[in-house]
Design a protein around this motif. Structure first.
Motif, mmCIF file in Angstrom:
data_model
loop_
_atom_site.group_PDB
_atom_site.id
_atom_site.type_symbol
_atom_site.label_atom_id
_atom_site.label_comp_id
_atom_site.label_asym_id
_atom_site.label_seq_id
_atom_site.Cartn_x
_atom_site.Cartn_y
_atom_site.Cartn_z
ATOM 1 N N LYS A 69 -11.293 49.276 8.480
ATOM 2 C CA LYS A 69 -12.425 49.452 9.040
ATOM 3 C C LYS A 69 -12.667 50.985 9.738
ATOM 4 O O LYS A 69 -13.920 51.705 9.323
ATOM 5 C CB LYS A 69 -12.897 48.491 10.011
ATOM 6 C CG LYS A 69 -14.351 48.337 10.355
ATOM 7 C CD LYS A 69 -14.545 47.430 11.254
ATOM 8 C CE LYS A 69 -14.239 45.893 10.814
ATOM 9 N NZ LYS A 69 -14.716 44.788 11.724
ATOM 10 N N PHE A 97 -14.190 43.387 2.462
ATOM 11 C CA PHE A 97 -14.869 44.539 2.387
ATOM 12 C C PHE A 97 -15.925 45.027 1.346
ATOM 13 O O PHE A 97 -15.220 44.807 0.204
ATOM 14 C CB PHE A 97 -14.104 46.069 2.769
ATOM 15 C CG PHE A 97 -13.360 45.608 4.102
ATOM 16 C CD1 PHE A 97 -13.974 46.154 5.343
ATOM 17 C CD2 PHE A 97 -12.135 45.393 4.381
ATOM 18 C CE1 PHE A 97 -13.485 45.952 6.595
ATOM 19 C CE2 PHE A 97 -11.499 45.453 5.495
ATOM 20 C CZ PHE A 97 -11.895 45.703 6.555
ATOM 21 N N THR A 144 -10.202 38.992 5.139
ATOM 22 C CA THR A 144 -11.353 39.934 5.428
ATOM 23 C C THR A 144 -11.828 40.600 3.976
ATOM 24 O O THR A 144 -10.817 41.095 3.246
ATOM 25 C CB THR A 144 -10.623 41.067 6.440
ATOM 26 O OG1 THR A 144 -10.384 40.386 7.397
ATOM 27 C CG2 THR A 144 -11.838 41.958 6.781
ATOM 28 N N THR A 191 -7.298 44.872 9.200
ATOM 29 C CA THR A 191 -8.751 44.774 9.212
ATOM 30 C C THR A 191 -9.275 45.994 10.050
ATOM 31 O O THR A 191 -10.307 46.845 9.537
ATOM 32 C CB THR A 191 -9.396 43.498 9.584
ATOM 33 O OG1 THR A 191 -9.095 42.588 8.845
ATOM 34 C CG2 THR A 191 -10.691 43.810 9.863
ATOM 35 N N ASP A 192 -8.794 46.153 11.051
ATOM 36 C CA ASP A 192 -9.093 47.539 11.902
ATOM 37 C C ASP A 192 -8.695 48.634 11.194
ATOM 38 O O ASP A 192 -9.543 49.624 11.409
ATOM 39 C CB ASP A 192 -8.275 47.223 13.379
ATOM 40 C CG ASP A 192 -8.873 46.151 14.211
ATOM 41 O OD1 ASP A 192 -10.146 45.627 13.860
ATOM 42 O OD2 ASP A 192 -8.212 45.631 15.386
ATOM 43 N N ASN A 212 -14.286 53.388 7.171
ATOM 44 C CA ASN A 212 -15.730 52.992 7.472
ATOM 45 C C ASN A 212 -16.283 52.114 6.527
ATOM 46 O O ASN A 212 -17.397 52.208 6.140
ATOM 47 C CB ASN A 212 -16.478 54.253 7.577
ATOM 48 C CG ASN A 212 -17.685 54.087 8.568
ATOM 49 O OD1 ASN A 212 -17.783 53.332 9.227
ATOM 50 N ND2 ASN A 212 -18.669 54.699 8.137
ATOM 51 N N GLN A 228 -17.957 45.406 6.259
ATOM 52 C CA GLN A 228 -17.432 44.202 6.162
ATOM 53 C C GLN A 228 -18.227 43.130 5.669
ATOM 54 O O GLN A 228 -19.482 43.268 6.116
ATOM 55 C CB GLN A 228 -16.482 43.631 7.607
ATOM 56 C CG GLN A 228 -15.771 42.526 7.298
ATOM 57 C CD GLN A 228 -14.957 42.102 8.675
ATOM 58 O OE1 GLN A 228 -14.858 43.048 9.627
ATOM 59 N NE2 GLN A 228 -14.533 40.886 8.845
#
Length: 153
Positions: free
Chosen positions: A50, A70, A68, A46-47, A54, A57
């Motif tokens: 993200k 997006f 997760t 996820t990190d 960019n 979420q």
């Protein structure tokens, strides 16, 4: 009698049900809803997605700590799913591709994050320039899934 027959034939020929049925022959094309990526560590993945892409979420309905989601804008969604046992070796031909306004600027982001990238043939730190003028680079996510970034419009 001829008038009644003509009326019946006309009603059958111009029947709205037949028109509706005829329209189903020209169905809309399918559209992409989401892409699911199976990951070993949901928080790490996820990190990664993200911070590198960019991506916004979005809420996911399960609330089980294993998903997760997006938004990919009009392209659909990216779903990360916790549960992969180990990282696997993935073939570069099987990859997700994201387009950015500038591959050069994106390469600077990869360098700042110490993410190794390569061109299509595999030369580390190189950028491919396709015959149509599109620049592209390839790199792996935290689970070894190949990703392409290009500047296609």
């Amino acid at each position: 009698m001829k008038i009644i027959t003509l009326l019946i034939v006309s009603l059958i020929a111009f029947n709205p049900i037949q028109k509706c049925m005829a329209q189903t022959d020209k169905e809309s094309p399918s559209v992409l809803n989401h892409i699911a990526v199976y990951v070993t560590d949901l928080n790490v993945a996820t990190d990664f997605y993200k911070s590198v892409f960019n991506l916004p979420q979005i809420p996911e309905p399960f609330h089980d700590g294993k998903h997760t989601w997006f938004s990919l804008g009009n392209a659909g969604q990216l779903h990360l799913i916790q549960g992969a046992k180990t990282s696997e070796v993935h073939d570069k031909n099987e990859h997700l591709c994201f387009s950015v306004p500038s591959v050069d600027a994106f390469v600077n982001t990869l360098k700042a994050k110490n993410i190794k990238f390569e061109d299509w043939p595999g030369k580390e730190g190189a950028v491919t320039l396709r015959v149509d003028g599109v620049k592209q680079v390839y790199f792996k996510d935290t689970d070894g899934h190949w990703l392409e970034v290009n500047d296609a419009k």
